[in-house]
Scaffold this active site. Structure first.
Site, PDB file in Angstrom:
ATOM      1  N   TYR A 135       0.966  -1.208   0.040  1.00 56.79           N
ATOM      2  CA  TYR A 135      -0.127   0.052   0.079  1.00 56.79           C
ATOM      3  C   TYR A 135       1.027   1.258   0.235  1.00 56.79           C
ATOM      4  O   TYR A 135       0.475   2.345  -0.280  1.00 56.79           O
ATOM      5  CB  TYR A 135      -0.871   0.028   1.194  1.00 56.79           C
ATOM      6  CG  TYR A 135      -2.194  -0.796   1.085  1.00 56.79           C
ATOM      7  CD1 TYR A 135      -2.124  -1.880   0.741  1.00 56.79           C
ATOM      8  CD2 TYR A 135      -3.378  -0.169   1.356  1.00 56.79           C
ATOM      9  CE1 TYR A 135      -3.458  -2.771   0.909  1.00 56.79           C
ATOM     10  CE2 TYR A 135      -4.840  -0.968   1.129  1.00 56.79           C
ATOM     11  CZ  TYR A 135      -4.605  -2.377   0.935  1.00 56.79           C
ATOM     12  OH  TYR A 135      -5.678  -2.954   0.863  1.00 56.79           O
ATOM     13  N   LYS A 141       4.054 -15.335   3.265  1.00 50.94           N
ATOM     14  CA  LYS A 141       4.253 -15.998   1.826  1.00 50.94           C
ATOM     15  C   LYS A 141       5.916 -16.470   1.961  1.00 50.94           C
ATOM     16  O   LYS A 141       6.430 -15.821   0.740  1.00 50.94           O
ATOM     17  CB  LYS A 141       3.780 -15.436   0.671  1.00 50.94           C
ATOM     18  CG  LYS A 141       3.675 -16.227  -0.359  1.00 50.94           C
ATOM     19  CD  LYS A 141       2.760 -17.196  -0.746  1.00 50.94           C
ATOM     20  CE  LYS A 141       2.870 -18.069  -1.951  1.00 50.94           C
ATOM     21  NZ  LYS A 141       2.158 -19.315  -2.068  1.00 50.94           N
ATOM     22  N   ASP A 186      -1.838 -18.498   1.262  1.00 55.47           N
ATOM     23  CA  ASP A 186      -2.976 -19.645   0.663  1.00 55.47           C
ATOM     24  C   ASP A 186      -3.315 -20.576   1.473  1.00 55.47           C
ATOM     25  O   ASP A 186      -4.683 -20.900   1.349  1.00 55.47           O
ATOM     26  CB  ASP A 186      -2.221 -20.087  -0.898  1.00 55.47           C
ATOM     27  CG  ASP A 186      -0.594 -20.791  -0.602  1.00 55.47           C
ATOM     28  OD1 ASP A 186      -0.142 -20.597   0.554  1.00 55.47           O
ATOM     29  OD2 ASP A 186      -0.122 -21.309  -1.763  1.00 55.47           O
ATOM     30  N   ASP A 235      -5.773  -7.218   4.199  1.00 57.50           N
ATOM     31  CA  ASP A 235      -7.212  -6.983   3.719  1.00 57.50           C
ATOM     32  C   ASP A 235      -7.900  -7.914   3.024  1.00 57.50           C
ATOM     33  O   ASP A 235      -9.185  -8.162   3.203  1.00 57.50           O
ATOM     34  CB  ASP A 235      -6.568  -6.027   2.486  1.00 57.50           C
ATOM     35  CG  ASP A 235      -8.039  -5.325   1.703  1.00 57.50           C
ATOM     36  OD1 ASP A 235      -8.699  -4.880   2.392  1.00 57.50           O
ATOM     37  OD2 ASP A 235      -7.714  -5.210   0.433  1.00 57.50           O
ATOM     38  N   ASP A 247     -11.792  -9.844   4.703  1.00 56.39           N
ATOM     39  CA  ASP A 247     -12.913  -9.992   4.084  1.00 56.39           C
ATOM     40  C   ASP A 247     -13.524 -11.284   4.051  1.00 56.39           C
ATOM     41  O   ASP A 247     -14.649 -11.539   4.174  1.00 56.39           O
ATOM     42  CB  ASP A 247     -12.655  -9.496   2.548  1.00 56.39           C
ATOM     43  CG  ASP A 247     -13.074  -7.740   2.507  1.00 56.39           C
ATOM     44  OD1 ASP A 247     -12.709  -6.997   3.276  1.00 56.39           O
ATOM     45  OD2 ASP A 247     -13.577  -7.465   1.313  1.00 56.39           O
TER      46      ASP A 247
HETATM   47  C1  IPM Z   1     -10.180  -1.848   4.277  1.00 56.38           C
HETATM   48  C2  IPM Z   1     -10.571  -1.233   2.675  1.00 56.38           C
HETATM   49  C3  IPM Z   1      -9.395  -0.323   1.979  1.00 56.38           C
HETATM   50  C4  IPM Z   1      -8.272  -0.905   2.256  1.00 56.38           C
HETATM   51  C5  IPM Z   1      -9.781   0.456   0.779  1.00 56.38           C
HETATM   52  C6  IPM Z   1     -10.879   1.086   0.797  1.00 56.38           C
HETATM   53  C7  IPM Z   1      -8.801   1.270   0.523  1.00 56.38           C
HETATM   54  O1  IPM Z   1     -10.787  -2.282   1.604  1.00 56.38           O
HETATM   55  O2  IPM Z   1     -10.270  -1.088   5.033  1.00 56.38           O
HETATM   56  O3  IPM Z   1     -10.052  -3.007   4.095  1.00 56.38           O
HETATM   57  O4  IPM Z   1      -7.567  -1.658   1.182  1.00 56.38           O
HETATM   58  O5  IPM Z   1      -7.258  -0.995   3.391  1.00 56.38           O
HETATM   59 MG    MG Z   2     -10.539  -3.988   2.691  1.00 53.86          MG
END
Ligand code: IPM
Ligand code: MG
Length: 358
Positions: A143, A193, A225, A249, A253
């Protein structure tokens, strides 16, 4: 009466819908427990681009630096998707995280019994429950590494992003994760990784160096993975997961979906001190913005994390979390967790939670 200063960044899309509900919950907590929450509303993301021409105006950074904590909704939307990388709404989040030095992102994922049917995994997989925390490094890696474009002689244009980590960056997030594991079930998995990436090999070396300081924590390494697979195969094996920015990230999710919906997961981003930024892990969902459809629970639970981690208001944080559970147990569901059954809107979900604060 204790006074707490909160910078509010409602943001874009459903941001205002969900932050308004969290603020109403906080105000009720203030009444119940005799605290005063003072809000300083400030703009970031797409709405800041529209108003001030930049996703993260200086005055927003200043307001956040001055506050005891920042509560943020979500940023982004199709309207701003074609802007250059540095002017995109997401840049506001990245800029805030680094300006405030918030290197540790704490993302708890809990599968509440009332939501077991909203979880896409089979009962046999989740019967042991799910209560894990992803500790995501937040101010390093891909990032923030060098990026750019260049022409190749024969393959057209090329683009690159750099995943770079220093020992100190790894050590501080590692220690955050070990300390957290210590206060929980004392199990830490570091996800990397290291079979391919040099940055992961350094990551692993540092983790191994510091693990001897936490002999009470059961530590192991896992390749990313495999971790993605294990999360859906046997999520109950995890207590605390620590990992670098991009892996965190993605993994968070995935973890969120196991809890029934991405609309359920709060997060706290912390640095060295008590100031933190609190936000749901989900995005701005522009398709349902302003339609009273969004799930406010992730933001309300983020506000609970703010009370606990930045304001040291443990009991108040518990009260919010218990009220969320009570509302779910009483059958309140927003569309994302309703599984086709009748759903309530954002405001009614917020009200149901407020009614159960005591
Ligand atoms: C998160 C989001 C952000 C990230 C995006 C919106 C930049 O996906 O907070 O997980 O990737 O950190
Ligand atoms: Mg995210």
């Amino acid at each position: 009466m204790a006074v707490f200063n909160i910078a509010l960044v409602k943001g874009d899309g459903i941001g205002p819908d969900i932050v308004n509900e969290a603020v109403a919950v906080l105000n009720r907590i203030g009444d119940l427990y005799g605290h005063s929450f003072k809000y300083n509303e400030t703009v970031a993301g797409g709405s800041a681009i529209d108003k001030l021409g930049h996703p993260l105006p200086d005055e927003t950074v200043e307001a956040c630096l001055k506050a005891d904590a920042v509560l943020l909704g979500a940023v982004g939307g199709p309207k701003w998707d074609n802007l250059p990388g540095d002017l995109r709404p997401e840049k506001a989040l990245l800029g805030l995280r680094s300006a405030l030095g918030l290197y540790a992102n704490i993302r708890p994922a809990i599968l509440y019994p009332a939501l077991r049917s909203a979880c896409p995994l089979k009962d046999s997989i989740t019967s042991g429950g799910l209560d894990l925390v992803v500790v995501r490094e937040l101010t390093g890696g891909l990032y923030y590494g060098e990026r750019g474009r260049k022409q190749t002689p024969d393959m057209g244009e090329a683009a690159y992003d750099t995943m770079i980590y220093s020992e100190k960056e790894v050590e501080r997030i590692g220690r955050t994760a070990f300390e957290l594991a210590r206060r929980r079930r004392k199990k830490l998995v570091s996800v990397d990784k290291a079979n391919v990436l040099e940055s992961s090999r350094l990551w692993r070396e540092v983790m191994h160096r510091i693990k001897d300081d936490y002999p009470d924590v059961d530590y192991s390494d896992m390749l990313v993975d495999n971790a993605a697979m294990q999360l859906v195969r046997n999520p109950g094996q995890f207590d605390v997961i620590v990992t670098e920015n991009t892996f965190g990230d993605i993994i968070s999710d995935e973890a969120s979906m196991i809890t029934g919906s991405i609309g359920m997961l709060p997060s706290a981003s912390l640095g060295g001190g008590t100031r933190g930024l609190y936000e749901p892990i989900h995005g701005s969902a522009p398709d349902i913005a302003g339609r009273d459809m969004a799930n406010p629970i992730a933001t309300i639970l983020s506000a609970a994390m703010m009370l606990r981690l930045s304001f040291n208001l443990e009991k108040e944080a518990d009260t919010i979390e218990q009220a969320v559970i009570a509302a779910l147990n009483d059958g309140f569901r927003t569309a994302d967790i309703a599984g086709g059954l009748p759903a309530v809107g954002t405001k009614d979900m917020g009200a149901a939670i407020r009614d159960r604060l005591h």
